[in-house]
Scaffold this motif. Structure first.
Motif, PDB file in Angstrom:
ATOM      1  N   THR A 161       0.829  -1.203   0.000  1.00 14.69           N
ATOM      2  CA  THR A 161       0.000   0.000   0.000  1.00 14.69           C
ATOM      3  C   THR A 161       0.862   1.251   0.000  1.00 14.69           C
ATOM      4  OG1 THR A 161      -0.100   0.076   2.412  1.00 14.69           O
ATOM      5  CG2 THR A 161      -1.870  -1.117   1.283  1.00 14.69           C
ATOM      6  N   ASP A 162       0.299   2.343  -0.518  1.00 12.93           N
ATOM      7  CA  ASP A 162       0.931   3.653  -0.499  1.00 12.93           C
ATOM      8  C   ASP A 162      -0.106   4.637  -0.008  1.00 12.93           C
ATOM      9  OD1 ASP A 162       2.870   5.707  -1.044  1.00 12.93           O
ATOM     10  OD2 ASP A 162       1.691   6.216  -2.820  1.00 12.93           O
ATOM     11  N   THR A 163       0.207   5.359   1.064  1.00 15.72           N
ATOM     12  CA  THR A 163      -0.702   6.363   1.601  1.00 15.72           C
ATOM     13  C   THR A 163      -0.041   7.724   1.467  1.00 15.72           C
ATOM     14  OG1 THR A 163      -1.581   4.782   3.195  1.00 15.72           O
ATOM     15  CG2 THR A 163      -2.006   7.111   3.621  1.00 15.72           C
ATOM     16  N   GLN A 164      -0.741   8.684   0.882  1.00 12.09           N
ATOM     17  CA  GLN A 164      -0.222  10.029   0.706  1.00 12.09           C
ATOM     18  C   GLN A 164      -1.153  11.022   1.389  1.00 12.09           C
ATOM     19  OE1 GLN A 164       1.064  10.982  -3.351  1.00 12.09           O
ATOM     20  NE2 GLN A 164       0.671   8.837  -3.847  1.00 12.09           N
ATOM     21  N   ALA A 165      -0.567  12.060   1.975  1.00 11.62           N
ATOM     22  CA  ALA A 165      -1.335  13.123   2.612  1.00 11.62           C
ATOM     23  C   ALA A 165      -0.960  14.451   1.969  1.00 11.62           C
ATOM     24  CB  ALA A 165      -1.058  13.159   4.112  1.00 11.62           C
ATOM     25  N   PHE A 166      -1.887  15.405   2.010  1.00  6.76           N
ATOM     26  CA  PHE A 166      -1.683  16.706   1.379  1.00  6.76           C
ATOM     27  C   PHE A 166      -2.172  17.799   2.322  1.00  6.76           C
ATOM     28  CE2 PHE A 166      -2.424  13.457  -1.765  1.00  6.76           C
ATOM     29  CZ  PHE A 166      -1.330  13.599  -2.595  1.00  6.76           C
ATOM     30  N   CYS A 167      -1.399  18.899   2.426  1.00  5.16           N
ATOM     31  CA  CYS A 167      -1.757  20.028   3.279  1.00  5.16           C
ATOM     32  C   CYS A 167      -1.848  21.291   2.425  1.00  5.16           C
ATOM     33  CB  CYS A 167      -0.702  20.236   4.366  1.00  5.16           C
ATOM     34  SG  CYS A 167      -0.463  18.811   5.436  1.00  5.16           S
ATOM     35  N   TYR A 168      -2.704  22.209   2.832  1.00  8.08           N
ATOM     36  CA  TYR A 168      -2.962  23.430   2.073  1.00  8.08           C
ATOM     37  C   TYR A 168      -2.971  24.635   3.010  1.00  8.08           C
ATOM     38  CZ  TYR A 168      -4.553  19.896  -1.183  1.00  8.08           C
ATOM     39  OH  TYR A 168      -4.610  18.785  -2.004  1.00  8.08           O
ATOM     40  N   ASP A 169      -2.687  25.823   2.458  1.00  6.96           N
ATOM     41  CA  ASP A 169      -2.759  27.038   3.252  1.00  6.96           C
ATOM     42  C   ASP A 169      -4.152  27.654   3.123  1.00  6.96           C
ATOM     43  OD1 ASP A 169      -2.776  28.366   0.788  1.00  6.96           O
ATOM     44  OD2 ASP A 169      -0.756  29.177   1.016  1.00  6.96           O
ATOM     45  N   ALA A 170      -4.324  28.847   3.692  1.00  8.93           N
ATOM     46  CA  ALA A 170      -5.640  29.503   3.695  1.00  8.93           C
ATOM     47  C   ALA A 170      -6.113  29.889   2.294  1.00  8.93           C
ATOM     48  CB  ALA A 170      -5.603  30.741   4.589  1.00  8.93           C
ATOM     49  N   GLN A 171      -5.186  29.967   1.326  1.00  8.70           N
ATOM     50  CA  GLN A 171      -5.558  30.263  -0.056  1.00  8.70           C
ATOM     51  C   GLN A 171      -5.706  28.980  -0.884  1.00  8.70           C
ATOM     52  OE1 GLN A 171      -2.804  32.133   1.356  1.00  8.70           O
ATOM     53  NE2 GLN A 171      -4.375  33.583   1.964  1.00  8.70           N
ATOM     54  N   ASN A 172      -5.767  27.828  -0.208  1.00 12.30           N
ATOM     55  CA  ASN A 172      -5.911  26.509  -0.849  1.00 12.30           C
ATOM     56  C   ASN A 172      -4.738  26.161  -1.758  1.00 12.30           C
ATOM     57  OD1 ASN A 172      -8.432  25.744   0.330  1.00 12.30           O
ATOM     58  ND2 ASN A 172      -9.348  27.332  -0.947  1.00 12.30           N
ATOM     59  N   ARG A 173      -3.545  26.670  -1.433  1.00 14.70           N
ATOM     60  CA  ARG A 173      -2.337  26.306  -2.169  1.00 14.70           C
ATOM     61  C   ARG A 173      -1.679  25.133  -1.464  1.00 14.70           C
ATOM     62  NH1 ARG A 173       0.154  32.298  -2.070  1.00 14.70           N
ATOM     63  NH2 ARG A 173      -0.008  31.723   0.114  1.00 14.70           N
ATOM     64  N   LEU A 174      -1.178  24.194  -2.233  1.00 14.19           N
ATOM     65  CA  LEU A 174      -0.497  23.037  -1.667  1.00 14.19           C
ATOM     66  C   LEU A 174       0.749  23.495  -0.919  1.00 14.19           C
ATOM     67  CD1 LEU A 174      -0.425  19.904  -1.583  1.00 14.19           C
ATOM     68  CD2 LEU A 174       1.027  20.022  -3.610  1.00 14.19           C
ATOM     69  N   THR A 175       0.884  23.098   0.357  1.00 12.55           N
ATOM     70  CA  THR A 175       2.054  23.476   1.148  1.00 12.55           C
ATOM     71  C   THR A 175       2.895  22.273   1.559  1.00 12.55           C
ATOM     72  OG1 THR A 175       0.752  23.412   3.183  1.00 12.55           O
ATOM     73  CG2 THR A 175       0.980  25.557   2.064  1.00 12.55           C
ATOM     74  N   TRP A 176       2.316  21.081   1.536  1.00 10.88           N
ATOM     75  CA  TRP A 176       3.062  19.881   1.892  1.00 10.88           C
ATOM     76  C   TRP A 176       2.378  18.692   1.248  1.00 10.88           C
ATOM     77  CZ3 TRP A 176       2.605  15.104   4.168  1.00 10.88           C
ATOM     78  CH2 TRP A 176       3.767  14.500   4.628  1.00 10.88           C
ATOM     79  N   ALA A 177       3.199  17.774   0.750  1.00 12.01           N
ATOM     80  CA  ALA A 177       2.695  16.516   0.206  1.00 12.01           C
ATOM     81  C   ALA A 177       3.690  15.440   0.582  1.00 12.01           C
ATOM     82  CB  ALA A 177       2.557  16.602  -1.317  1.00 12.01           C
ATOM     83  N   GLY A 178       3.186  14.273   0.909  1.00 12.57           N
ATOM     84  CA  GLY A 178       4.120  13.214   1.248  1.00 12.57           C
ATOM     85  C   GLY A 178       3.454  11.898   1.549  1.00 12.57           C
ATOM     86  N   SER A 179       4.298  10.877   1.568  1.00  9.87           N
ATOM     87  CA  SER A 179       3.850   9.541   1.946  1.00  9.87           C
ATOM     88  C   SER A 179       4.679   9.015   3.114  1.00  9.87           C
ATOM     89  CB  SER A 179       3.955   8.593   0.749  1.00  9.87           C
ATOM     90  OG  SER A 179       5.293   8.523   0.299  1.00  9.87           O
ATOM     91  N   SER A 180       5.498   9.885   3.686  1.00 11.03           N
ATOM     92  CA  SER A 180       6.279   9.540   4.869  1.00 11.03           C
ATOM     93  C   SER A 180       6.513  10.814   5.660  1.00 11.03           C
ATOM     94  CB  SER A 180       7.620   8.900   4.468  1.00 11.03           C
ATOM     95  OG  SER A 180       8.416   9.834   3.776  1.00 11.03           O
ATOM     96  N   GLY A 181       7.038  10.678   6.846  1.00 12.33           N
ATOM     97  CA  GLY A 181       7.297  11.851   7.665  1.00 12.33           C
ATOM     98  C   GLY A 181       6.055  12.299   8.406  1.00 12.33           C
ATOM     99  N   THR A 182       6.086  13.525   8.883  1.00 14.81           N
ATOM    100  CA  THR A 182       4.987  14.070   9.665  1.00 14.81           C
ATOM    101  C   THR A 182       4.337  15.204   8.892  1.00 14.81           C
ATOM    102  OG1 THR A 182       6.161  13.521  11.697  1.00 14.81           O
ATOM    103  CG2 THR A 182       4.355  15.110  11.879  1.00 14.81           C
ATOM    104  N   ALA A 183       3.107  15.000   8.497  1.00 14.23           N
ATOM    105  CA  ALA A 183       2.361  16.049   7.811  1.00 14.23           C
ATOM    106  C   ALA A 183       2.004  17.132   8.818  1.00 14.23           C
ATOM    107  CB  ALA A 183       1.095  15.476   7.182  1.00 14.23           C
ATOM    108  N   PRO A 184       2.195  18.411   8.480  1.00 15.87           N
ATOM    109  CA  PRO A 184       1.900  19.480   9.432  1.00 15.87           C
ATOM    110  C   PRO A 184       0.410  19.704   9.672  1.00 15.87           C
ATOM    111  CG  PRO A 184       2.688  20.387   7.360  1.00 15.87           C
ATOM    112  CD  PRO A 184       2.807  18.906   7.253  1.00 15.87           C
ATOM    113  N   CYS A 185      -0.454  19.126   8.848  1.00 22.03           N
ATOM    114  CA  CYS A 185      -1.881  19.426   8.959  1.00 22.03           C
ATOM    115  C   CYS A 185      -2.726  18.240   9.418  1.00 22.03           C
ATOM    116  CB  CYS A 185      -2.406  19.907   7.614  1.00 22.03           C
ATOM    117  SG  CYS A 185      -2.248  18.670   6.305  1.00 22.03           S
ATOM    118  N   GLN A 186      -2.168  17.045   9.428  1.00 23.22           N
ATOM    119  CA  GLN A 186      -2.955  15.867   9.777  1.00 23.22           C
ATOM    120  C   GLN A 186      -2.015  14.724  10.107  1.00 23.22           C
ATOM    121  OE1 GLN A 186      -4.876  13.889   6.348  1.00 23.22           O
ATOM    122  NE2 GLN A 186      -3.867  15.437   5.091  1.00 23.22           N
TER     123      GLN A 186
END
Length: 132
Positions: free
Chosen positions: A48-73
């Motif tokens: 399996t591959d799990t990816q998470a995505f974080c966005y700022d207040a203007q809905n711009r992508l600020t973080w994407a990843g499948s490892s590490g610590t996501a700042p938003c979730q």
């Protein structure tokens, strides 16, 4: 057999491909309240591959990843460790990318093409009068 499912807003929620009783590909997406992709989980016969995505207040992508610590979730990485990545993104006051896949240092120095990147880490460009 191929199955496509959408959520109540006609966004793709799951795509599944199977042969007999074997799942060859299964991808499930979740969305945040404004429609940005929140997570994507892909299942293959090899893992399996799990990816998470974080966005700022203007809905711009600020973080994407499948490892590490996501700042938003929080999320649990998948078992396909060869696919692991994490990437941060930043923008200037004119909504232009300043930090991205090549790192920090994206520059916009052509006054005739304010949205055209002229410098990126390891690269430089120029534009003609038509914007080519």
């Amino acid at each position: 057999m191929v199955i496509w499912l959408d959520d109540g807003l006609a966004r793709p929620a799951e795509t599944k491909v199977s042969a007999n009783t074997t799942t060859l590909f299964d991808q499930v997406r979740s969305y945040d309240a404004v429609g940005n992709v929140n997570t994507v989980q892909t299942t293959l016969p090899t893992g399996t591959d799990t990816q998470a995505f974080c966005y700022d207040a203007q809905n711009r992508l600020t973080w994407a990843g499948s490892s590490g610590t996501a700042p938003c979730q929080s999320f649990t990485p998948g078992t396909l460790t060869a696919a692991n990545y994490q990437q941060s993104y930043a923008y200037d006051t004119m909504d232009r990318l300043t930090t991205g896949p090549l790192g920090a240092g994206y520059g916009y120095y052509d006054p005739g093409h304010l949205d055209g990147v002229t410098n990126a880490p390891g690269y430089s460009t120029s534009y003609d009068a038509a914007g080519n």
